[in-house]
Design a protein around this motif. Structure first.
Motif, short mmCIF file in Angstrom:
data_model
loop_
_atom_site.label_atom_id
_atom_site.label_comp_id
_atom_site.label_asym_id
_atom_site.label_seq_id
_atom_site.Cartn_x
_atom_site.Cartn_y
_atom_site.Cartn_z
N MET A 1 0.77 -1.13 -0.08
CA MET A 1 -0.07 0.11 0.14
C MET A 1 0.82 1.21 0.01
O MET A 1 1.88 1.23 0.69
CB MET A 1 -0.84 -0.01 1.18
N MET A 2 0.30 2.29 -0.81
CA MET A 2 1.24 3.51 -0.85
C MET A 2 1.04 4.24 0.40
O MET A 2 -0.12 4.50 1.11
CB MET A 2 0.39 4.24 -1.89
N GLN A 3 2.00 4.93 1.01
CA GLN A 3 2.46 5.67 1.91
C GLN A 3 2.15 7.06 1.57
O GLN A 3 2.73 7.61 0.72
CB GLN A 3 3.49 5.55 2.87
N SER A 4 1.66 8.11 2.71
CA SER A 4 1.82 9.54 2.41
C SER A 4 3.29 9.91 2.66
O SER A 4 4.18 9.32 3.19
CB SER A 4 0.96 10.01 3.64
N PHE A 5 3.20 10.86 1.99
CA PHE A 5 4.84 11.64 2.07
C PHE A 5 5.00 12.96 1.96
O PHE A 5 3.97 13.75 1.35
CB PHE A 5 5.60 10.77 0.82
N ARG A 204 15.87 2.46 0.15
CA ARG A 204 14.41 2.87 0.09
C ARG A 204 13.65 1.73 -0.27
O ARG A 204 12.45 1.66 0.28
CB ARG A 204 14.38 4.20 -0.74
N TYR A 205 13.91 1.16 -1.24
CA TYR A 205 13.01 0.12 -1.77
C TYR A 205 12.97 -1.31 -0.75
O TYR A 205 11.87 -1.80 -0.95
CB TYR A 205 13.90 -0.59 -3.32
N LEU A 206 13.72 -1.66 -0.21
CA LEU A 206 13.72 -2.90 0.62
C LEU A 206 13.41 -2.83 2.02
O LEU A 206 13.95 -3.30 2.76
CB LEU A 206 15.25 -3.58 0.32
N SER A 211 4.44 0.68 -1.05
CA SER A 211 5.28 0.71 -2.43
C SER A 211 4.13 1.60 -3.33
O SER A 211 2.90 1.78 -2.88
CB SER A 211 5.23 -0.48 -3.11
N MET A 212 4.70 2.10 -4.34
CA MET A 212 3.84 3.09 -5.12
C MET A 212 4.39 2.54 -6.60
O MET A 212 6.00 2.70 -6.74
CB MET A 212 4.27 4.25 -5.00
N SER A 262 7.03 4.94 -0.39
CA SER A 262 7.30 3.57 0.11
C SER A 262 8.03 3.48 1.63
O SER A 262 8.45 2.67 1.94
CB SER A 262 8.46 2.84 -1.00
N GLY A 263 7.49 4.62 2.04
CA GLY A 263 7.91 4.61 3.44
C GLY A 263 9.24 5.01 3.76
O GLY A 263 10.26 5.50 3.07
#
Ligand code: NZQ
Ligand code: ZN
Length: 393
Positions: A1-5, A204-206, A211-212, A262-263
Motif C-alpha cells: 500500500m502506498m504511504q503518504s509523504f 528505500r526499496y527494501l 510501495s507505489m 514507500s515509507g
C-alpha cells in the motif's frame, strides 16, 4: 500500500560542462557576502578547480575564506575549527567544493554557526538543530548525494563515533554539477560512488513501509542506469555521458524521490557501514558492498517478494523455485556485480578482519548501546548486527 509523504527539494541545480564558473553568481543570488570555501585533501586544488571557483566568487564581488583538509569520513575536530574560523571572519555562506565528506563537513559547520552550544549534540541526538547557515556546493564526486540530501555524517575522533544528523535545514541552496570534474577520480572511488548511489535507492526499496508503482519503476531504472554506467566507466573513465548519468543519479537517489510512497526504507546496511567507517576508516561505498549481501540473506524471510521485485528488474532471475530461491540467486548476482566493478562482497575482500570484540563493539554502537533498533525490513538488535558482521567476514 502506498504511504503518504512529504517531498522537499529546495536545491537549485546547475548541471553541465563549465558549470563551476557560475558559483560566484549563485552564491550572490542566495545572499552571500563572505564565503567559506571548504575543500578536501588535494584533488580540488591540484585540478585547478579551487582557483576557478574562488575567481568566480571574487568576480561576483564576494569575500573568500579558505579551509581545506576535509578527509573521507570527515572529522569533528575540523568542523570545530571551521566554526571558529567563520565566526572570526564574519562568514555568512558556506561553499563546499568536493564530495560527500566536504559537503557534510560544511553542513556541520553550518549547524554550529546557526545554533548555540556544542554541535556534536545534534549528531549524538541529544537535541535538534533549529537552523543551518546557507550552503552551496560544487560537486566533484558522484556518490553520497549530500548535494541535495537532508543528511550530514560526521566522525567524532573521541570514541571514533560516526553519526548522522538529518534535517531539511541543511539541504544545499544550490548544487553545481559538472560531470567532467569527476573524470580525475581513481577507479576505486568511482566504483564506491556508484555503489553508494545504488544503495540509497535499494535501501528505500527494501523496507516494509509500502510501495507505489511509479516510485518502484523509477527506482529500478535508476539502479539499472547506474549499473550500466558503472561498467562503462570501468572501461572508459573519460566517458562524459556515463559520468553525467551517474552524477544526476547521485542526486536523485538521495533527495527523497526514490522513496516517495514507500515509507522510511531500511538503512541497516548504512548503519552497519557507518560503524565500519568509524572504526576502520574504510570508503563508504566499499563498506556498503561488503555487508549488503549478508544483510540481505539475514532479513530475506521478512519480504522475499520485495527482493524479487527489485532484483528481477536488474537481473535475469531463475524462472523456477519460490521467491526465496529467486531472491537468493539475485543477491548472489548483485555480489557478482559488485566484484565486477572492483567492490568487495565481504569484510575480508574489503581488507579488514574485525575481532569478535570489535564486532561486539560495532554491534552495540550501531544500535546506540540499546537506544534504538536498526533496519526496516526486519528490526535489528545489536545481537542481530553482530550476526550480520560475522556472516560478512
Ligand atoms: O580529499 P580529496 O583530495 O578531494 O580526495 C577525495 C577523497 O579522497 C577524492 N575525490 C573527490 N573528488 C575527486 C577526488 N579525487 C579526484 N578527483 C575528484 N574529482 O575522493 C575521495 C572520497 O571523497 P568523499 O567526499 O569522502 O566521497 P563521498 O562523496 O563518497 O562521501 C563519503 C562520505 O559521505 C557520507 C559517507 O558516510 C562518507 O562519510 N555520506 C553522506 C550522505 C549524505 N550526507 O547524505 C549519505 C551517504 O549515505 C553517506 O553516508
Ligand atoms: Zn550512502
Amino acid at each position: 500500500m502506498m504511504q503518504s509523504f512529504t517531498y522537499y527539494t529546495p536545491t537549485k541545480v546547475v548541471f553541465g560542462r563549465g558549470a563551476e564558473a557560475q558559483a560566484g553568481m549563485l552564491a550572490k543570488e542566495f545572499g552571500a557576502h563572505k564565503v567559506l570555501v571548504h575543500f578536501g585533501g588535494q584533488s580540488a586544488r591540484s585540478s585547478g578547480l579551487l582557483g576557478r571557483v574562488t575567481a568566480s566568487l571574487r568576480e561576483a564581488g564576494l569575500g573568500v575564506v579558505e579551509l581545506g583538509g576535509v578527509v573521507p569520513n570527515p572529522r569533528l575536530s575540523l568542523v570545530r575549527r571551521g566554526i571558529e574560523l567563520c565566526k572570526n571572519e564574519g562568514v555568512d555562506f558556506l561553499l563546499a567544493v568536493g564530495g560527500g565528506s566536504v559537503i557534510d563537513s560544511a553542513k556541520a559547520i553550518g549547524y554550529g554557526l546557526a545554533n548555540e552550544g556544542d554541535v556534536w549534540d545534534f549528531y549524538d541526538h541529544l537535541r535538534d538543530p533549529e537552523a543551518c547557515m546557507p550552503i552551496g556546493c560544487v560537486l566533484t564526486i558522484a556518490a553520497a548525494g549530500s548535494e541535495m540530501s537532508n543528511s550530514s555524517v560526521i566522525t567524532n575522533e573521541e570514541g571514533w563515533l560516526k553519526r548522522g544528523c538529518n534535517t531539511d535545514y541543511c539541504r544545499p541552496r544550490f548544487a553545481v554539477m559538472n560531470p567532467e570534474l569527476t573524470m580525475t577520480l581513481p577507479a576505486y572511488q568511482t566504483a564506491c560512488g556508484c555503489t553508494d548511489i545504488m544503495m540509497h535507492t535499494m535501501e528505500r526499496y527494501l523496507g516494509r513501509g509500502g510501495s507505489m508503482a511509479l516510485t518502484d519503476r523509477f527506482a529500478v531504472q535508476l539502479v539499472r542506469t547506474v549499473m550500466e554506467s558503472a561498467l562503462v566507466l570501468r572501461d572508459d573513465p573519460q566517458n562524459y555521458d556515463a559520468r553525467a548519468e551517474v552524477m544526476w543519479a547521485s542526486s536523485l537517489s538521495h533527495n527523497g524521490l526514490t522513496g516517495c510512497g514507500s515509507g522510511a526504507g531500511d538503512w541497516a546496511s548504512h548503519q552497519l557501514e557507518h560503524e565500519l567507517g568509524g572504526m576502520f576508516d574504510v570508503a563508504h561505498g566499499a563498506g556498503l558492498a561488503a555487508v549488503w549481501g549478508s544483510w540481505a540473506r539475514y532479513v530475506l524471510d521478512a519480504g522475499p517478494a520485495r527482493f524479487v521485485s527489485l532484483l528481477g528488474g536488474l537481473f535475469e532471475l531463475p524462472k523456477a523455485g519460490d521467491d526465496t530461491a529467486k531472491a537468493l540467486a539475485g543477491i548472489e548476482m548483485m555480489e557478482g556485480f559488485f566484484r565486477s566493478i572492483g567492490m568487495p562482497a565481504s569484510l575480508h575482500e574489503l581488507g579488514i578482519s574485525p575481532t569478535e570484540e570489535q564486532i561486539q563493539e560495532m554491534g552495540q554502537k550501531s544500535c546506540w548501546n540499546g537506544r534504538r533498533l536498526i533496519g526496516g525490513m526486519k528490526r535489528l538488535t545489536a545481537e542481530d548486527a553482530c550476526s550480520i558482521y560475522r556472516m560478512a567476514l
